[in-house]
Design a protein around this motif. Sequence first.
Motif, short mmCIF file in Angstrom:
data_model
loop_
_atom_site.label_atom_id
_atom_site.label_comp_id
_atom_site.label_asym_id
_atom_site.label_seq_id
_atom_site.Cartn_x
_atom_site.Cartn_y
_atom_site.Cartn_z
N PRO A 161 0.97 -1.64 0.31
CA PRO A 161 0.17 0.24 -0.10
C PRO A 161 1.17 1.12 0.25
O PRO A 161 0.92 2.51 -0.72
CB PRO A 161 -0.68 -0.28 0.96
CG PRO A 161 -1.15 -1.07 1.66
CD PRO A 161 0.22 -2.06 1.01
N GLY A 162 1.70 0.93 1.04
CA GLY A 162 2.64 2.56 0.60
C GLY A 162 3.21 2.99 -0.88
O GLY A 162 3.46 3.57 -1.02
N LEU A 163 3.36 1.93 -1.35
CA LEU A 163 4.53 1.82 -2.91
C LEU A 163 3.22 2.26 -3.48
O LEU A 163 4.03 2.92 -4.53
CB LEU A 163 5.15 0.40 -3.18
CG LEU A 163 6.33 -0.12 -2.26
CD1 LEU A 163 6.62 -0.87 -2.71
CD2 LEU A 163 7.77 1.33 -2.50
N VAL A 169 0.32 8.91 -6.25
CA VAL A 169 0.23 10.15 -6.27
C VAL A 169 1.30 10.95 -7.16
O VAL A 169 0.82 11.91 -7.05
CB VAL A 169 -0.11 10.54 -4.58
CG1 VAL A 169 0.25 11.98 -4.17
CG2 VAL A 169 -0.84 9.19 -3.99
N SER A 170 1.83 11.09 -7.06
CA SER A 170 3.52 11.06 -7.92
C SER A 170 2.67 11.64 -9.03
O SER A 170 3.07 12.55 -9.87
CB SER A 170 4.67 9.75 -7.33
OG SER A 170 5.26 10.68 -7.10
N LEU A 230 3.83 4.75 5.80
CA LEU A 230 3.66 3.60 5.35
C LEU A 230 4.59 2.36 5.10
O LEU A 230 4.85 1.00 5.75
CB LEU A 230 2.44 3.22 4.67
CG LEU A 230 1.51 3.64 5.24
CD1 LEU A 230 -0.09 3.86 3.85
CD2 LEU A 230 0.98 2.57 5.92
N VAL A 231 5.20 2.48 4.12
CA VAL A 231 6.74 2.42 4.00
C VAL A 231 7.42 2.43 4.92
O VAL A 231 8.19 1.25 5.43
CB VAL A 231 7.20 2.62 2.68
CG1 VAL A 231 8.75 2.23 2.23
CG2 VAL A 231 6.68 3.11 1.21
N TYR A 242 -4.72 2.65 14.43
CA TYR A 242 -5.34 3.51 14.31
C TYR A 242 -3.99 4.42 13.13
O TYR A 242 -4.93 5.16 12.39
CB TYR A 242 -5.15 4.70 15.42
CG TYR A 242 -5.70 5.53 15.63
CD1 TYR A 242 -7.25 6.55 15.17
CD2 TYR A 242 -5.11 7.23 15.60
CE1 TYR A 242 -7.07 7.58 14.74
CE2 TYR A 242 -5.19 8.55 15.10
CZ TYR A 242 -6.56 8.48 14.66
OH TYR A 242 -7.13 9.83 14.81
N GLU A 243 -2.88 4.83 13.42
CA GLU A 243 -2.08 5.07 12.65
C GLU A 243 -1.93 5.17 11.08
O GLU A 243 -1.45 5.39 10.12
CB GLU A 243 -0.19 5.42 12.27
CG GLU A 243 -0.21 5.90 14.39
CD GLU A 243 1.05 5.75 14.89
OE1 GLU A 243 1.26 6.93 15.67
OE2 GLU A 243 1.38 5.23 14.92
N THR A 244 -1.87 3.57 10.81
CA THR A 244 -1.90 3.26 9.33
C THR A 244 -3.06 3.34 9.02
O THR A 244 -3.16 3.72 7.26
CB THR A 244 -2.03 1.82 10.11
OG1 THR A 244 -1.41 1.14 10.11
CG2 THR A 244 -1.98 0.96 8.67
N LEU A 245 -4.38 3.22 9.73
CA LEU A 245 -5.40 3.79 9.08
C LEU A 245 -5.78 4.92 8.51
O LEU A 245 -5.89 5.46 7.48
CB LEU A 245 -6.91 3.73 10.06
CG LEU A 245 -7.25 2.33 9.70
CD1 LEU A 245 -8.63 1.65 10.84
CD2 LEU A 245 -8.25 1.42 8.94
N GLY A 246 -5.19 6.32 9.47
CA GLY A 246 -5.11 7.66 9.31
C GLY A 246 -4.02 8.15 7.85
O GLY A 246 -4.24 8.75 6.99
#
Length: 272
Positions: A161-163, A169-170, A230-231, A242-246
């Motif tokens: 998901p991070g990648l 977005v880029s 995320l990465v 919570y931080e992951t969902l944010g």
Amino acid sequence: MSGVRVGAGGTGGGALGAFAPSARRLRALARAELALLGRNRGVVFTALFVPLAIPFTMRPALDQMDLAGAGLRIGPVLLTTAIGFSFLFAVYTALVSAYVSRREELVLKRLRTGELSDAEILTGTALPPVLLGLAQALVLCAGCAALLHTGAPKAPYLLLPGLLAGLVVSAALAALTSSFTRTTESAQVTALPLVFLSMAGSGIAAPTEVMPDRLASVCELLPLSPAIRLVRGSWTGQLSAYETLGALATALAWTIVSVFAVRRWFRWEPRR
């Protein structure tokens, strides 16, 4: 190219039948874009070597930071720094130049008279830099595991998901930036604000974990911050649910906003 667009309601193919011609068109356009990208030596050098070289020149500065106090190790920090530079240079700046160049040479205008939809044109143009960025990220993961002893990710489910968030977005922001870039020569200049902002605030040049809490809270809302978070979290395993969902929600919000802005303001005609 034919001047007649293919309708979506052909016979007997259903969804798969409609998807196959689109996939063939995207593949053909991506091959053409890859050939054009290979001819621009400046863009190729920036895309290939800058993300690999710059992060390791930053190690002395990172060594001066209190990474241990923030629960970080130099290996995962350097890895996410390198991946962040790949988002910025292999994808974002390379695509800004590509979109502007194709627009000013009337390539985009000609493509719109054929079978390709607008979404296919933008996606096909973006595929080579996006795949290059993905390949670089995977090579960096393997290289840092071997050279910096980063080990395996502690939360590997966050890596993909991070990648994907960083690449999508880029690419979307590159299309948006190209809409107010007049010439190919000025593409590198108009891309600089986002590059500098992301380097300084998205955790690329310095982890947000070592920033003051109030500043870090603001920086976490920047376009590439969720992807970097995320990465890095996939290696450190320090992100809570919570931080992951944010981070995922912020990445999704930036994706939606960017795509809407591209649909609204992307320029297909030369800026003259």
